[in-house]
Design an enzyme around this catalytic site. Structure first.
Site, PDB file in Angstrom:
ATOM      1  N   GLY A 201       0.992  -1.129   0.001  1.00  0.00           N
ATOM      2  CA  GLY A 201      -0.106  -0.035  -0.136  1.00  0.00           C
ATOM      3  C   GLY A 201       0.818   1.327   0.141  1.00  0.00           C
ATOM      4  O   GLY A 201       0.295   2.057  -0.474  1.00  0.00           O
ATOM      5  N   TRP A 204       6.798   0.001  -3.134  1.00  0.00           N
ATOM      6  CA  TRP A 204       7.658  -1.154  -3.009  1.00  0.00           C
ATOM      7  C   TRP A 204       8.111  -1.628  -1.600  1.00  0.00           C
ATOM      8  O   TRP A 204       8.461  -0.652  -0.860  1.00  0.00           O
ATOM      9  CB  TRP A 204       8.611  -1.085  -3.915  1.00  0.00           C
ATOM     10  CG  TRP A 204       8.154  -1.203  -5.513  1.00  0.00           C
ATOM     11  CD1 TRP A 204       7.857  -0.223  -6.316  1.00  0.00           C
ATOM     12  CD2 TRP A 204       7.815  -2.313  -6.020  1.00  0.00           C
ATOM     13  NE1 TRP A 204       7.215  -0.576  -7.223  1.00  0.00           N
ATOM     14  CE2 TRP A 204       7.261  -1.819  -7.476  1.00  0.00           C
ATOM     15  CE3 TRP A 204       7.825  -3.645  -5.832  1.00  0.00           C
ATOM     16  CZ2 TRP A 204       6.873  -2.660  -8.417  1.00  0.00           C
ATOM     17  CZ3 TRP A 204       7.409  -4.556  -6.812  1.00  0.00           C
ATOM     18  CH2 TRP A 204       6.976  -4.295  -8.079  1.00  0.00           C
ATOM     19  N   ILE A 205       8.324  -2.813  -1.506  1.00  0.00           N
ATOM     20  CA  ILE A 205       8.899  -3.507  -0.314  1.00  0.00           C
ATOM     21  C   ILE A 205      10.400  -4.111  -0.616  1.00  0.00           C
ATOM     22  O   ILE A 205      10.129  -4.757  -1.590  1.00  0.00           O
ATOM     23  CB  ILE A 205       8.083  -4.417   0.453  1.00  0.00           C
ATOM     24  CG1 ILE A 205       6.630  -3.937   0.961  1.00  0.00           C
ATOM     25  CG2 ILE A 205       8.594  -5.016   1.605  1.00  0.00           C
ATOM     26  CD1 ILE A 205       5.739  -4.888   1.475  1.00  0.00           C
ATOM     27  N   ASP A 321      -5.817  -3.343  10.056  1.00  0.00           N
ATOM     28  CA  ASP A 321      -5.755  -3.641   8.617  1.00  0.00           C
ATOM     29  C   ASP A 321      -5.447  -5.290   8.562  1.00  0.00           C
ATOM     30  O   ASP A 321      -4.718  -5.508   7.678  1.00  0.00           O
ATOM     31  CB  ASP A 321      -5.070  -2.731   7.714  1.00  0.00           C
ATOM     32  CG  ASP A 321      -5.404  -2.898   6.321  1.00  0.00           C
ATOM     33  OD1 ASP A 321      -6.478  -3.599   6.015  1.00  0.00           O
ATOM     34  OD2 ASP A 321      -4.570  -2.562   5.517  1.00  0.00           O
TER      35      ASP A 321
END
Length: 769
Positions: A201, A204-205, A321
């Site tokens: 969300g 990028w990770i 979430d």
């Protein structure tokens, strides 16, 4: 060295170093009826609280166990019985109300083992970090959406490939799905980027190596509102509390770092696969058709992560979430990842993260809460076991109908747990994660027993924190109200110790003593209600129940007492509604199911009673006796002798009711038209069983009498023995004569003895001398 058994409900572990080696509970257990009291809660406006009206009128359907609010009332609500909500209130904006906490859990886990020892979950392989790096970091077109308005962007049109960066054609907001970090970049002078792992969300990770700590693997994730140094510092200050979160089931936050104007959270690398990825792999292996997890495995995953939520809630933090993306399975354990949406419970200003289909319906208006976290837990579990079409549209805030959902039809307790966790009104949900966890353990036990049958580990005796096990088995008739399981006293009640001294047998004297209690707490009132039932004071029971509900409109134990009172006054139909409501609030407990089965049997609902008795019989050894006898009665009445025999065979030699079960079995066989084999089986089945001599001899006399009649009419069967006598006329006469004389010897009535001796003389064979 003595071994201490864990007392957590459903857990089969033992205490090692002060903690359970399976569920992590401390020695002595964190879950007792005591901790069922004391969570604070609030009634949400518009929620129907439990009242005394409506409990005695709703009926049950005839085709299946009635899920709360459907078969009971003909309505489609998944969280109500008639107009009654018997749940637990919880904290929301507006105040607090003391309420009862149901069940407990532990916030510390040692020696993880998925399934709490009740089921087996295949271990998930731990991923090599380098293999997890994307060769080409490109976000699929079908996942590209405008960060502002949510409209699809960057899609292929008329054969022209979509662009990974540009402007939204709907609102004009710029979007860019290309990575901002590249292999070799050094973030914060410490973290060397290796590559991209996924797109989330906040962008990028990345996978990186920590040059300052032996090159350990870390994950870099974008930090919201950190476009410049001042914004970065403000964001770090806002999120610094995440670095203080320390729990073995929660990904660890190491640091915050700034790189070229963008801020990043530095966190522990967790090797493994998310449950969302695992669902995708199952779908691919099933030729593109959704293949949800088996219910027991899905429950095991959720149970494993629940202590992490307890930890967060105990520290006044909300996860907000939760979804299948955020559980990583690794080996035989799990890890809760992605703390980007975590916020303090009293935070009224920060952005709220949520996902359609998982976020509770009240969040946009009231904000997140413990209750909304529980909603996300329930929705996540539902998504793991359902081919959940429409979970973000038609069923975004509800569950699909039971009539269209085979999983719900097969596992009614599982459905009721989900219905409570995902109730539309926050006040109708579980009050705490510990409460939800305690009930889910019981549900898992029932699911495993349903799948694998009696005799599995799940059928072993379990300890409930809410009810004592039934002590009385009645073979010939349903249990009476006072033979049903009793509520345990909540040790957390201020008068629990005082109540120990109120052990007067006479109910009237007990009522008088309870009325002199220093404080009229819930436990004192419940004890008064039970004594009033014993004394036949129906009006006083109603008054006490009303007083309990006035103090806490969500106190389900009031409905339990009302159900007992209706049973005692000969109204099993009314009792059905009360017990059905209790069942909906504590779906992992067997006591309400046994009570509901009894009420259904007495009120002409044998189909529902049979299903409930079967659940009890195969789920807990403590319930096998009364449940098996109930099954046998119902099946015998329906002419299903073989089914009745199978029910009685559920009672094993270690149960106190084994002798009664074998005696009932023998009577069924001897009284049937199964011929000589049935007669022989009936008597031989008593061998080694603790059956009183007189009862054993009565059955033997009946069997030999019938066998002699059959042999005289149809001829001998020399190879068969009935009650020790070969199936020929002479030996059967000898055996019957001996049995009659023995029965006469056991009789205390002179007239009966004379009659039995006369019968023995009449049946004896005469010989010429």
């Amino acid at each position: 060295m003595t071994t201490e058994t864990c007392v957590e409900p459903g857990c089969t572990g033992t205490i090692e170093d002060g903690y359970c080696n399976v569920c992590g509970s401390p020695a002595g257990g964190s879950g007792s009826a005591a901790s069922a009291a004391g969570s604070s809660a609030t009634s949400v406006s518009g929620t129907a609280a439990l009242g005394t009206s409506g409990l005695g009128t709703a009926g049950l359907g005839t085709s299946a166990i009635a899920p709360m609010g459907e078969a009971a009332t003909g309505r489609t609500s998944s969280a109500r019985l008639a107009s009654v909500a018997i749940g637990s209130a919880r904290t929301t904006a507006g105040g607090t109300r003391a309420t009862r906490r149901i069940g407990t859990g532990s916030t510390r886990l040692r020696g993880h083992r998925l399934g709490a020892g009740l089921t087996t979950v295949p271990p998930a392989p731990v991923t090599d970090p380098l293999q997890a790096v994307m060769a080409v970091p490109e976000l699929a077109e079908n996942k590209r959406y405008c960060p502002s308005c949510g409209e699809p962007v960057g899609r292929t049109r008329e054969g022209v490939p979509g662009r990974s960066a540009g402007f939204c054609g709907h609102c004009g907001t710029r979007y860019d799905f290309t990575p901002t970090l590249h292999p070799g970049d050094l973030v914060g002078g410490q973290y060397e980027v290796v590559g991209c792992l996924a797109h989330g969300g906040l962008g990028w990770i990345y996978l990186a190596r920590d040059r300052n700590v032996n090159g350990r693997w870390v994950v870099l994730k974008g930090l919201l509102n950190s476009g410049d140094k001042d914004a970065y510092e403000a964001a770090v200050a806002e999120r610094q509390f995440l670095a203080e979160v320390e729990h073995p089931l929660i990904v660890e936050i190491y640091n915050f770092a700034l790189h070229e104007g963008a801020g990043y959270t530095v966190m522990e690398y967790v090797g493994g696969r998310s449950l969302k990825q695992m669902l995708g792999e199952r779908r691919e292996a099933n030729n593109g058709v959704n293949d949800p997890f088996p219910v027991d495995q899905a429950i095991a995953y959720l149970l494993e992560v629940l202590p992490a939520f307890s930890y967060l809630h105990d520290h006044d933090l909300l996860y907000c979430d939760f979804k299948p993306d955020n559980i990583i399975a690794q080996g035989d354990g799990v890890k809760l990842i992605d703390l980007g949406g975590v916020r303090r419970a009293d935070d009224m200003t920060s952005a709220i993260f949520g996902t359609v289909g998982y976020q509770a319906p009240e969040v946009p208006e009231l904000g997140p809460s413990v209750a909304s976290d529980l909603f996300t837990l329930g929705r996540t579990l539902a998504s793991l076991v359902l081919d959940f079409r429409g979970n973000t549209t038609v069923y975004a805030a509800s569950l699909p109908p039971v009539s269209e959902t085979p999983v719900f039809q097969k596992y009614d307790s599982f459905y009721r747990w989900l219905a409570k966790a995902c109730a539309p009104e926050p006040a109708d949900r579980f009050a705490t994660v510990d409460e939800a966890r305690g009930q889910l353990l019981g549900v898992l036990r029932e699911v495993v027993a349903t799948d694998k049958g009696a005799g599995h580990a799940a059928t072993a005796s379990a300890t409930s924190v809410l009810f004592d096990a039934p002590l009385t088995d009645e073979a010939d008739h349903p249990l009476s109200w006072d033979q049903l399981p009793t509520l345990k006293v909540d040790p957390g009640d201020p008068m629990s110790s005082w109540l120990v001294g109120v052990n007067v047998a006479d109910p009237e004297a007990r009522i008088a003593a309870l009325e002199r209690a220093p404080e009229q707490t819930v436990e004192v009132r419940l004890a008064t209600a039970r004594a009033a039932i014993e004394a036949g004071r129906t009006d006083q029971v109603a008054e006490v129940v009303a007083a309990v509900l006035e103090e806490d409109p969500w106190e389900w134990r009031a409905a339990w007492m009302q159900g007992l009172n209706l049973m005692a006054t000969g109204d099993p139909t009314g009792a059905r509604a009360s017990f059905n409501a209790v069942y909906g609030q504590v779906p992992g407990e067997l006591a309400p199911k046994l009570a509901l089965a009894t009420a259904c049997e007495l009120s002409g609902e044998p189909g529902i009673a049979e299903q409930l008795y079967m659940v009890c019989a195969r789920s807990d050894a403590n319930y096998i006796g009364p449940a098996a006898f109930g099954l046998a009665r119902i099946r015998s009445a329906a002419g299903d002798r073989d089914g009745a025999l199978r029910a009685l065979d559920l009672v094993g030699p270690t149960r106190s009711s084994y002798g009664d079960a074998r005696l009932q079995r023998a009577r069924l066989l001897v009284g049937s038209d199964g011929g000589l084999p049935a007669l022989a089986d009936g008597v031989s089945g008593l061998d080694g069983a603790p059956v009183p001599d007189r009862q054993r001899t009565l059955v033997t006399v009946d069997a030999l009498t019938s066998a002699l009649d059959l042999v005289i009419r149809e001829g001998a069967q020399p190879g068969l023995r009935v009650g020790g006598a070969e199936a020929t006329e002479p030996t059967l006469r000898d055996g019957l004569e001996q049995a009659l004389r023995h029965l006469a010897h056991l009789s205390e009535d002179r007239a009966e003895r004379v009659t039995l001796v006369d019968r023995a003389n009449a049946v004896r064979r005469w010989t010429l001398r």
